[in-house]
Write a protein that holds these residues in place. Structure first.
Motif, PDB file in Angstrom:
ATOM      1  N   PRO A   1       1.054  -1.092  -0.215  1.00  0.00           N
ATOM      2  CA  PRO A   1      -0.205  -0.218   0.098  1.00  0.00           C
ATOM      3  C   PRO A   1       0.684   1.379   0.166  1.00  0.00           C
ATOM      4  CG  PRO A   1      -0.164  -0.867   2.349  1.00  0.00           C
ATOM      5  CD  PRO A   1       0.497  -1.915   1.561  1.00  0.00           C
ATOM      6  N   LYS A   2       2.358   0.766   0.212  1.00  0.00           N
ATOM      7  CA  LYS A   2       2.889   2.168   0.207  1.00  0.00           C
ATOM      8  C   LYS A   2       3.702   2.839  -0.644  1.00  0.00           C
ATOM      9  CE  LYS A   2       5.650   2.529   3.712  1.00  0.00           C
ATOM     10  NZ  LYS A   2       6.928   2.282   5.062  1.00  0.00           N
TER      11      LYS A   2
ATOM     12  N   VAL B   1       1.869   1.833  -3.464  1.00  0.00           N
ATOM     13  CA  VAL B   1       0.816   2.684  -4.157  1.00  0.00           C
ATOM     14  C   VAL B   1       1.134   3.774  -3.925  1.00  0.00           C
ATOM     15  CG1 VAL B   1      -1.633   2.584  -4.910  1.00  0.00           C
ATOM     16  CG2 VAL B   1      -0.569   0.608  -3.983  1.00  0.00           C
ATOM     17  N   LEU B   2       1.193   4.216  -2.757  1.00  0.00           N
ATOM     18  CA  LEU B   2       1.424   5.908  -2.722  1.00  0.00           C
ATOM     19  C   LEU B   2       1.937   6.715  -3.215  1.00  0.00           C
ATOM     20  CD1 LEU B   2      -0.229   6.308   1.216  1.00  0.00           C
ATOM     21  CD2 LEU B   2      -0.997   6.421  -0.402  1.00  0.00           C
TER      22      LEU B   2
ATOM     23  N   SER C   1       1.460   6.996  -6.628  1.00  0.00           N
ATOM     24  CA  SER C   1       0.122   8.210  -6.474  1.00  0.00           C
ATOM     25  C   SER C   1       0.901   9.737  -6.345  1.00  0.00           C
ATOM     26  CB  SER C   1      -0.784   8.164  -5.571  1.00  0.00           C
ATOM     27  OG  SER C   1      -1.775   9.415  -5.049  1.00  0.00           O
TER      28      SER C   1
ATOM     29  N   LYS D   1      -1.231  13.494   1.606  1.00  0.00           N
ATOM     30  CA  LYS D   1       0.118  12.122   1.481  1.00  0.00           C
ATOM     31  C   LYS D   1       0.266  12.169   2.819  1.00  0.00           C
ATOM     32  CE  LYS D   1      -0.218  10.500  -1.754  1.00  0.00           C
ATOM     33  NZ  LYS D   1       0.821  10.518  -2.942  1.00  0.00           N
TER      34      LYS D   1
ATOM     35  N   ALA E   1      -1.565   5.225   7.339  1.00  0.00           N
ATOM     36  CA  ALA E   1      -1.506   3.332   7.059  1.00  0.00           C
ATOM     37  C   ALA E   1      -0.758   3.005   8.684  1.00  0.00           C
ATOM     38  CB  ALA E   1      -0.214   3.619   5.844  1.00  0.00           C
TER      39      ALA E   1
ATOM     40  N   ALA F   1      -8.444  10.398   1.376  1.00  0.00           N
ATOM     41  CA  ALA F   1      -8.527   9.716  -0.177  1.00  0.00           C
ATOM     42  C   ALA F   1      -9.390  10.425  -1.508  1.00  0.00           C
ATOM     43  CB  ALA F   1      -8.456   7.854   0.079  1.00  0.00           C
TER      44      ALA F   1
ATOM     45  N   MET G   1      -6.428   5.539  -5.044  1.00  0.00           N
ATOM     46  CA  MET G   1      -6.821   5.158  -3.635  1.00  0.00           C
ATOM     47  C   MET G   1      -7.699   4.255  -3.060  1.00  0.00           C
ATOM     48  SD  MET G   1      -5.307   7.425  -2.441  1.00  0.00           S
ATOM     49  CE  MET G   1      -3.996   7.427  -3.229  1.00  0.00           C
TER      50      MET G   1
ATOM     51  N   ARG H   1      -7.548   1.255  -4.754  1.00  0.00           N
ATOM     52  CA  ARG H   1      -6.002   0.391  -4.273  1.00  0.00           C
ATOM     53  C   ARG H   1      -4.688  -0.261  -3.052  1.00  0.00           C
ATOM     54  NH1 ARG H   1      -4.889  -4.814  -7.634  1.00  0.00           N
ATOM     55  NH2 ARG H   1      -1.993  -5.548  -7.035  1.00  0.00           N
ATOM     56  N   PHE H   2      -4.920   1.829  -2.838  1.00  0.00           N
ATOM     57  CA  PHE H   2      -4.004   1.433  -1.602  1.00  0.00           C
ATOM     58  C   PHE H   2      -5.413   0.821  -0.468  1.00  0.00           C
ATOM     59  CE2 PHE H   2      -4.678   3.974   2.191  1.00  0.00           C
ATOM     60  CZ  PHE H   2      -3.127   3.894   2.844  1.00  0.00           C
TER      61      PHE H   2
ATOM     62  N   LEU I   1      -4.300  -2.396   1.507  1.00  0.00           N
ATOM     63  CA  LEU I   1      -3.713  -1.408   3.664  1.00  0.00           C
ATOM     64  C   LEU I   1      -4.560  -2.861   4.461  1.00  0.00           C
ATOM     65  CD1 LEU I   1      -2.980   0.051   5.281  1.00  0.00           C
ATOM     66  CD2 LEU I   1      -4.929   1.312   5.087  1.00  0.00           C
TER      67      LEU I   1
END
Length: 562
Positions: free
Chosen positions: A284-285, A287-288, A291, A331, A338, A361, A409, A411-412, A416
């Motif tokens: 997830p991080k 993915v960010l 982003s 962000k 997270a 998000a 978002m 996906r994150f 998560l």
């Protein structure tokens, strides 16, 4: 007094980093970690600075005559950067409470903080470069901290890009300073600049900004670094690339059409290619991180438009500053969220924090009336002052970016739950939630806070349209479709069809059961009714017609029972 205030903004973190090397002072320094950036925040909030009246001090004894100061642009960047470092410092104190490598992390964290805050105040090329390099190299220790295979690989990639970017930046600053015959940034950016110097500066700062194809270091570094470090890497440090372009390039003065074309093309590619890559990640991080690359593509569109049409810069500048603040708060909240989510021991706390995570998000995705939507709508209006050739493409890209960000978002949030960040032993849950929720509030309330914080630049945002909901809705629909497709591939088409049709099969079975019971009841009634009717007929002395009607009724019941 001004000298002390300016030096304390980045001198306090430097002093704390030095004290952290002393075993006896480490406990005190860790307790004070959340307060390291407070002098910078106080300076940004309380200094008597307007957009047109900067505060400047010169230190002839430092380097070759260093100069530090605060103007309108620096004030906003100092404020947003300090807020993130305060929140990250509070989280780091509890996230790394029992980490055996905590001292090394703390030293690198404070050095990176000092460099990040100091470069915003630096007004000469040497001081700016020295503090920019301090921030960049100190962040290596944040990325490599866990010493895992992924962290070492990410740190190696990061340092390669840092060295390349710093070399380009140094060459660009040296060449520009030589051409302008000055080290002062305020004089350097108004002097004629060669295409080569501008190109070197753009490459150096675009590397920090994470624009494609100079982005390869960014997602792995964000994924590998501890949560508090990821928050400032994405929220604060990459904004140094944007700030550097603002204070060194002759924006609003000199046109660089070729450079502008490259930057806008890189922005368009970053906007969507990063999203397509990010939705394939399982961390997830990370993915960010993708982003952030996508969001910096939006920044690049404004920078490119200003480089192509200098007359558009006064309109684009306040919008880019708002975009930078919006992205930093959102962000930073997502990265700290997270960590706070992963540290929760029970599912109830995770459900509640998921609701809180959805706020930044959706803001980042561009929910109508949020800072994400208002910033993009204001940028669309500002871009109308730029190139009419590029305008339709830029408007379309900004509109469709809501779909791309919504997919990221979604996906994150999904991953998560499926693969949250690893929580170090001894991390204190209660110490992570407060800084996260603080950034959530700032992120959600930014459109209301902006006019009070920056009254001179609030006009474009205040006058912006609320934004459309359909890109976010379309992104949600695509995310749901992608989730169904992925589930179908995972379990197989036949199993998926069984799962989809199972509720209808169950409903049909229940209807059939009810019908069977009804027919059984009618059959029983048909079997008992003749004798009952015969007895009733005799007792009531019914005529032959009535008897025939009753017999017909019995036949009908028999037919219904078949």
């Amino acid at each position: 007094m001004a000298v002390l205030a300016l030096l304390a903004a980045f001198g306090v973190p430097l002093l704390m980093a030095a004290l952290l090397t002393l075993a006896g002072a480490r406990g005190m320094v860790w307790r004070l970690m959340p307060f390291a950036a407070l002098p910078a925040l106080a300076l940004a909030l309380l200094a008597p600075v307007s957009l047109t009246m900067p505060v400047t001090v010169r230190l002839d004894w430092l380097i070759l005559g260093a100069q530090f100061g605060l103007d309108g642009i620096a004030r906003v960047f100092l404020g947003l950067t300090a807020v993130l470092w305060v929140a990250a410092g509070a989280a780091a104190r509890h996230w790394l409470h029992d980490d055996p490598r905590g001292t090394g992390f703390g030293i690198c964290f404070l050095l990176a903080m000092a460099g990040n805050l100091g470069l915003i105040l630096a007004q000469d090329a040497l001081s700016f470069y020295a503090l920019f390099a301090l921030m960049s190299f100190a962040a290596f220790g944040l990325v490599v901290h866990t010493r895992s295979k992924a962290a070492i690989g990410a740190a190696q990639l990061y340092i390669i890009f840092v060295i390349a970017g710093e070399l380009a930046l140094f060459a660009g600053l040296a060449l520009a300073a030589g051409q302008a015959q000055t080290l002062l940034l305020s004089e350097l950016r108004i002097a004629p600049m060669s295409d080569l110097a501008a190109a070197l500066l753009i490459i150096g700062f675009a590397t920090k900004l994470g624009l494609m194809p100079l982005h390869f270091w960014l997602p792995p570094a964000h994924g590998a670094a501890p949560v508090p470090a990821s928050a400032v890497l994405s929220g604060a440090m990459i904004k140094a690339g944007l700030y550097g372009m603002m204070v060194t390039l002759p924006l609003g003065i000199q046109a660089f059409e070729d450079h502008a074309t490259v930057i806008m093309a890189a922005g368009l590619i970053s906007l969507f290619a990063a999203a397509l890559t990010g939705v394939q990640q399982t961390n997830p991080k990370t993915v960010l991180g993708f982003s952030s690359v996508s969001q910096m593509g939006i920044i690049a569109l404004g920078l490119g438009a200003a480089l192509m049409v200098p007359q558009a810069w006064p309109v684009i500048l306040p919008v880019l500053v708002f975009q930078a603040t919006h992205h930093a708060m959102s962000k930073g909240a997502l990265f700290l969220g997270a960590g706070a989510w992963a540290a929760q021991p029970g599912w109830r706390g995770r459900v509640l924090l998921t609701g809180a995570v959805l706020v930044p998000a959706l803001v980042l995705a561009g929910l109508p009336f949020s800072s994400g939507a208002l910033g993009k709508e204001a940028l669309k209006t500002a871009l109308a002052e730029g190139s009419p050739v590029w305008l339709p493409w830029l408007i379309a890209a900004l509109t469709l970016s809501g779909i791309a960000t919504t997919l990221l978002m979604a996906r994150f949030v999904v991953f998560l739950w499926r693969s949250p960040p690893a929580v170090p032993p001894g991390a204190r849950v209660e110490g992570l939630v407060l800084p996260f929720l603080s950034l959530v509030i700032v992120s959600g309330a930014l459109p209301l806070l902006w006019p009070a914080l920056v009254p001179g630049w609030a006009g474009p945002v205040n006058g912006a349209a609320p934004g459309a909901f359909w890109p976010v809705l379309a992104g949600m629909g695509l995310a749901a479709g992608a989730a169904l497709y992925a589930h179908t591939v995972a379990v197989g088409t036949a199993a998926f069809l069984r799962q989809v049709t199972a509720p209808f099969v169950l409903l049909w079975e229940r209807v059939a059961l009810v019908g069977t019971r009804a027919r059984r009841a009618l059959r029983q009634l048909a079997q008992t009714l003749p004798a009952t009717l015969e007895a009733r007929g005799i007792g009531w002395r019914l005529g032959q017609g009535a008897i025939a009607a009753l017999i017909l009724l019995v036949l009908i019941l028999e037919a219904l029972a078949l």
